[in-house]
Write a protein that holds these residues in place. Structure first.
Motif, PDB file in Angstrom:
ATOM      1  N   GLN B 287       0.819  -1.215   0.000  1.00 35.01           N
ATOM      2  CA  GLN B 287       0.000   0.000   0.000  1.00 35.01           C
ATOM      3  C   GLN B 287       0.850   1.262   0.000  1.00 35.01           C
ATOM      4  O   GLN B 287       0.536   2.225  -0.692  1.00 35.01           O
ATOM      5  CB  GLN B 287      -0.923   0.002   1.207  1.00 35.01           C
ATOM      6  N   ALA B 288       1.937   1.228   0.763  1.00 37.21           N
ATOM      7  CA  ALA B 288       2.803   2.404   0.781  1.00 37.21           C
ATOM      8  C   ALA B 288       3.425   2.610  -0.590  1.00 37.21           C
ATOM      9  O   ALA B 288       3.572   3.746  -1.048  1.00 37.21           O
ATOM     10  CB  ALA B 288       3.894   2.242   1.839  1.00 37.21           C
ATOM     11  N   ALA B 289       3.770   1.515  -1.260  1.00 36.10           N
ATOM     12  CA  ALA B 289       4.313   1.627  -2.613  1.00 36.10           C
ATOM     13  C   ALA B 289       3.267   2.233  -3.540  1.00 36.10           C
ATOM     14  O   ALA B 289       3.551   3.141  -4.317  1.00 36.10           O
ATOM     15  CB  ALA B 289       4.747   0.252  -3.109  1.00 36.10           C
ATOM     16  N   GLN B 290       2.055   1.750  -3.415  1.00 34.16           N
ATOM     17  CA  GLN B 290       0.945   2.264  -4.219  1.00 34.16           C
ATOM     18  C   GLN B 290       0.782   3.770  -4.010  1.00 34.16           C
ATOM     19  O   GLN B 290       0.672   4.537  -4.963  1.00 34.16           O
ATOM     20  CB  GLN B 290      -0.342   1.524  -3.813  1.00 34.16           C
ATOM     21  N   SER B 292       2.967   5.790  -3.148  1.00 28.80           N
ATOM     22  CA  SER B 292       4.145   6.543  -3.548  1.00 28.80           C
ATOM     23  C   SER B 292       4.276   6.591  -5.060  1.00 28.80           C
ATOM     24  O   SER B 292       5.324   6.951  -5.579  1.00 28.80           O
ATOM     25  CB  SER B 292       5.398   5.920  -2.951  1.00 28.80           C
ATOM     26  N   VAL B 294       4.100   4.016  -7.233  1.00 29.74           N
ATOM     27  CA  VAL B 294       4.697   2.854  -7.881  1.00 29.74           C
ATOM     28  C   VAL B 294       3.631   2.135  -8.706  1.00 29.74           C
ATOM     29  O   VAL B 294       2.519   1.911  -8.221  1.00 29.74           O
ATOM     30  CB  VAL B 294       5.275   1.881  -6.829  1.00 29.74           C
TER      31      VAL B 294
END
Lengths: 520, 405
Positions: B287-290, B292, B294
């Motif tokens: 989720q954090a990647a999403q 950010s 990504v």
């Protein structure tokens, strides 16, 4: 037991706890009196959590110096023996919930001590007991409901019910209200009063001073691993407490700032959006304008749609069904965070641990994650430039860490939040959205973040700041939009706004006036 | 705690080189433990077999034997790092090997009778292309249609097994064209081996000085010169010893060189490109990647395409290695590849793992198999011991991590 009121149920004697040379607790002596509500406050890293971890056996007997007396006997907990602590009558409700979302309220409360008859769980008894327990504390929760479907407030109540169902003598609450709405906080206060009337001792850890003054009998302040003060609540006031916590007189809780809002940069008009999973309409008409160099506060209770609003603008939540978003006068359709970033919109999400950070990764990798394009040539990343630029942000935000290779899960909440903010500042947004940026952060770090937000606005960045704390929204914003039930209920200028006006709009007790609508 | 200091590594000024070495060991405890474990296993088998385990011939074969599952492990690391799994790699490599064999013996040899290089090249191209295409299809289903990787690749395993039976019709198909056979059975002349060794050593030193110079330009704190030199000398010596030993037999093994190059490239990609970084971020917190920015689906798609392509390479090597395509080709390789990754410190939860670790893991697996065979251990016990070693290794890994925290 009742006749012993007035004596100490817990006594810490000269407790010192070291971690590889760093002193986390230094000669702490503290008495918790039977039946009182004992407030514990201090900046993050002051040693509150360490103290509580000694009580739960995370740091077992023998790994610290000094002694802890419980009911007059020395407490000798084995390693990670939460169960042993629970058997002794010490229960802890952590900031992060420890319940199983896919199970029912009853199953959660009796997890690990289900009523068993001949090897089979007696479900009728389990749910009957749960119902009785919930009624005793006037909790309006159905025992058979799945915890994951309840709001965060009721989850928190379930957690507390679970703790007290084990006949806790001492109940420790670690930041219980950081995720709760005002009404839910109210409910929690009632529960604590009931517990107190039953003779249960509470240790209440919080950053929220109002709650401390409202509910506690005694307040202790920790700073740098030492007990700074431990006094009856009525002998203390707010200013004293803040200065004990930070070790300096803090005259103003919010920094001064220059406000010269420029032209309108972001404009939202009649935005309607649905939850992509349930298809329920979450946003039912939100309109506002945001200027360059302006801080727009968004207030609203949990469930008012404020988080959903900013996530929708960022392209990571709803299906927009009608309404438009304009950036510099151009209608934009943001479908995901990549597009939002391309338009110059950044979002510091509400829950930094689930949406903001890759906890197992280093500070460096977290800061650069959204900005790797800046350091990438055709193919490879220029890791030196990456480190150099990340260091600049880490320094300017004063992130406290030995170096940037430290994993972020070892940082305090305030420093973690600074990492998330660094990440978004590095992307150099024109519009920065901060969703409850000071949640669960200590006073000192809060002030630093406030100062930073002011500086950014002064440099012309347009800022949207959601806040759960009314004082914060009042202290920081140039204008405040209040949301209620998925709508923008009104926009107030900072000068005319008061806590009462905001609350009235947020709870829907007043219909927005023509003027308030025109102000939008 | 102080504010951030401008260094990637903790300050070493106060403690000197000894302290610096201790710190380096502690920081890379897992890597060194793995290398140490490999050495212990080698010495043990060497003792059991009166030294023949570490004879130049067996040493050379050991590395050749790791190549086929080695290619699979290189891709598997990234798959597992993103929090996925690929159970189809063994059967895909097997399928590629039988198709390559079939194309070679039924079509290429008769169509281009006098062009051995063309036959070999077309065989390689066919194999890699099949792996790539299969990766595209599988990646699309996993990343864009969002069917769990476990299910898709489990299905693939059966599907590919069926295809292998269709192609072979139960028979063994030869793939022994002489140029093609060089891919997995070829050796480089000793002189070429030494030239490669010297180039590698030069590059190692160049890389070290270059990195120090860039760090100095940015005013970063440098680790002690002596430590950097010691590390580089150590690696150089290892390279030279390796070349010396294999030159005692037939020279550097062509497939090992190929695997080393592929592993180096993928390792570099995994740490120094956006694609690689994103893979670790997705596995660490999707989720954090999403949030950010990504592109998760594209990243996972690309990883499965890479995995498929590496299965293609592995399958081609397999056909060349054994010289035929057969129904049991690739049987169980997926588990070897997964085990190699896990042994090499890849976390099944995602977000953690290195190509280097997986290579050492692969080497350990192959050393066990080879050593137990040489010591005449019954097949039944070979399985039992490998199973026990895997579980013990992961337990040791957990203990090491706990103690270093």
């Amino acid at each position: 037991m009742a006749n012993a009121t007035g004596t100490n149920i817990l006594e810490f004697h000269n407790v010192t706890k070291r971690f590889s040379g760093v002193v986390a607790l230094s000669d702490v002596s503290l008495n918790i009196r039977r039946g009182e509500i004992h407030g514990l406050c201090g900046e993050n890293g002051a040693g509150k959590s360490t103290l509580m971890k000694i009580l739960s056996g995370v740091y077992p007997w023998g790994t610290y110096e000094g002694s802890v007396l419980y009911e007059g006997r020395e407490l000798k907990l084995e390693h990670s023996s939460i169960r042993q602590a629970a058997n002794e009558g010490i229960a802890i409700v952590y900031q992060e919930l420890t319940i199983v979302p896919s199970m029912t309220v009853g199953e959660n409360i009796y997890l690990g001590k289900e009523p068993v008859e001949r090897g089979v769980i007696n479900w009728d008894k389990l749910y009957a007991d749960t119902k009785q327990l919930l009624e005793q504390y006037k909790l309006d929760i159905v025992p058979q409901s799945i915890v994951g479907n309840l709001g965060i407030g009721k989850m928190q109540m379930t957690e507390i019910a679970k703790a007290i169902s084990r006949n806790a003598q001492v109940l420790i609450l670690d930041e219980p209200t950081s995720a709760l709405t005002e009404a839910e906080v109210e409910k929690l206060m009632e529960i604590l009063e009931i517990l107190k009337s039953h003779g249960v001792t509470c240790i209440y850890i919080t950053h929220k001073l109002e709650e401390l003054f409202r509910i506690t009998d005694t307040i202790s302040v920790l700073r740098d691993g030492k007990v700074i003060t431990s006094k009856p609540t009525k002998e203390l006031n707010r200013e004293m407490l803040v200065s004990y916590m930070v070790g300096r007189e803090m005259k103003e809780r919010f920094p001064e700032g220059q406000h010269t809002p420029g032209k309108v940069i972001l404009e939202v008009e009649g935005l309607h959006a649905r939850n992509p999973h349930t298809n329920r309409e979450i946003l039912k008409g939100v309109s506002f304008q945001l200027r360059e160099g302006e801080i727009l506060g968004i207030a609203g209770l949990m469930g008012s749609g404020r988080t959903e609003l900013v996530a929708t603008i960022f392209g990571e939540y709803g299906k927009v069904t009608s309404g438009v978003v304009r950036l510099n006068g151009q209608v934009i359709e943001v479908k995901n965070s990549r597009q939002a970033m391309a338009y110059g919109i950044g979002l510091v999400p509400e829950d930094r641990k689930t949406h903001g950070l890759v906890l197992i990764q280093s500070i460096l990798k977290n800061i650069s994650l959204a900005n790797l394009g800046q350091f990438s040539s055709l193919f490879a990343i220029d890791t030196d430039a990456e480190l150099k630029r990340s260091l600049e942000y880490a320094k300017s935000l004063a992130i406290k860490a030995p170096n940037l290779n430290v994993p972020v899960d070892s940082l305090s909440g305030g420093n973690q939040q600074k990492v998330v903010i660094s990440k978004w500042l590095m992307s150099q947004p024109k519009v920065l959205i901060l969703d409850d940026p000071t949640r669960g952060i200590d006073v000192g770090a809060k002030f630093e973040i406030y100062k930073l937000i002011r500086e950014l606005a002064a440099r012309g960045m347009a800022i949207i700041m959601i806040s759960s704390e009314l004082e914060e929204v009042l202290g920081m914003s140039d204008r405040i939009m209040i949301m209620h039930a998925g709508r923008s209920a009104g926009v107030l200028d900072a000068a005319e706004a008061t806590q009462e006006k905001i609350m009235a709009l947020a709870t829907g007790t007043v219909v927005p006036t023509e003027q308030a609508i025109l102000n939008q | 705690m102080s504010s951030v200091s401008p260094s990637t590594s903790p300050s070493t000024a106060a403690t000197g080189p000894v302290g610096a070495i201790a710190k380096m060991l502690r920081a890379n405890l897992q890597t060194y433990a793995l290398i140490f474990a490999t050495l212990v296993i080698w010495l043990y088998f060497s003792y059991l077999t009166n030294g023949s385990f570490l004879s130049p011939q067996n040493f050379s074969n050991l590395f050749r034997q790791m190549v086929i599952t080695g290619f699979l492990s290189v891709g598997m690391v990234l798959v597992i790092v993103t929090g996925n799994i690929d159970l189809s790699v063994g059967k895909l490599a097997g399928f590629v090997s039988v198709v390559v064999a079939a194309v070679q013996s039924n079509f290429l040899t008769s169509t281009f009778p006098d062009q051995p290089i063309l036959i070999a090249a077309l065989s390689v191209f066919t194999g890699v292309a099949i792996g790539f295409l299969y990766g595209v299809i599988q990646g699309y289903i996993i990343a864009y249609l969002r069917v769990t990787a476990f299910i898709v690749t489990l299905g693939s395993m059966w599907l590919l097994n069926g295809l292998i039976l269709l192609v072979t019709e139960g028979r063994t198909i030869p793939a022994n064209q002489s140029t093609f056979a060089q891919i997995a059975q070829g050796y480089l002349p000793n002189e070429v081996g030494w030239i490669i060794a010297i180039i590698t050593v030069v590059l190692l030193f160049y890389g070290m000085f270059n990195s120090r110079q860039r760090k100095r330009r940015y005013n970063f704190e440098l680790s002690p010169m002596s430590l950097d030199i010691a590390k580089t000398v150590l690696f150089s010596v290892l390279v030279l010893i390796y070349v010396y030993v294999v030159n005692q037999y037939k020279g550097i093994q062509a497939p090992v060189l190929l695997l080393a190059m592929v592993a180096l490239v993928v390792s570099y990609v995994s740490t120094n490109t956006r694609f690689g970084r994103y893979a670790y971020a997705i596995g660490g917190n999707r989720q954090a990647a999403q949030f950010s920015g990504v592109n998760i689906r594209r990243n996972i798609f690309t990883i499965f395409v890479l995995m498929g392509t590496l299965c293609g390479v592995s399958g081609v090597t397999l056909a060349s290695y054994v010289g035929y395509g057969t129904i049991s080709a690739g049987q169980g390789y997926e588990l070897d590849a997964i085990a190699a990754c896990i042994l090499g410190g890849t976390s099944t939860l995602g977000g953690v793992g290195t190509v280097f670790g997986a290579m050492v893991g692969s080497l350990i697996m192959v050393s066990l198999t080879n050593g137990l065979q040489m010591a005449n251990t019954p097949a039944a016990f070979q399985y039992v011991l490998k199973g026990i070693v895997l579980v013990i290794a992961v337990y040791a890994d957990i203990r090491i991590k706990r103690s270093s925290n």
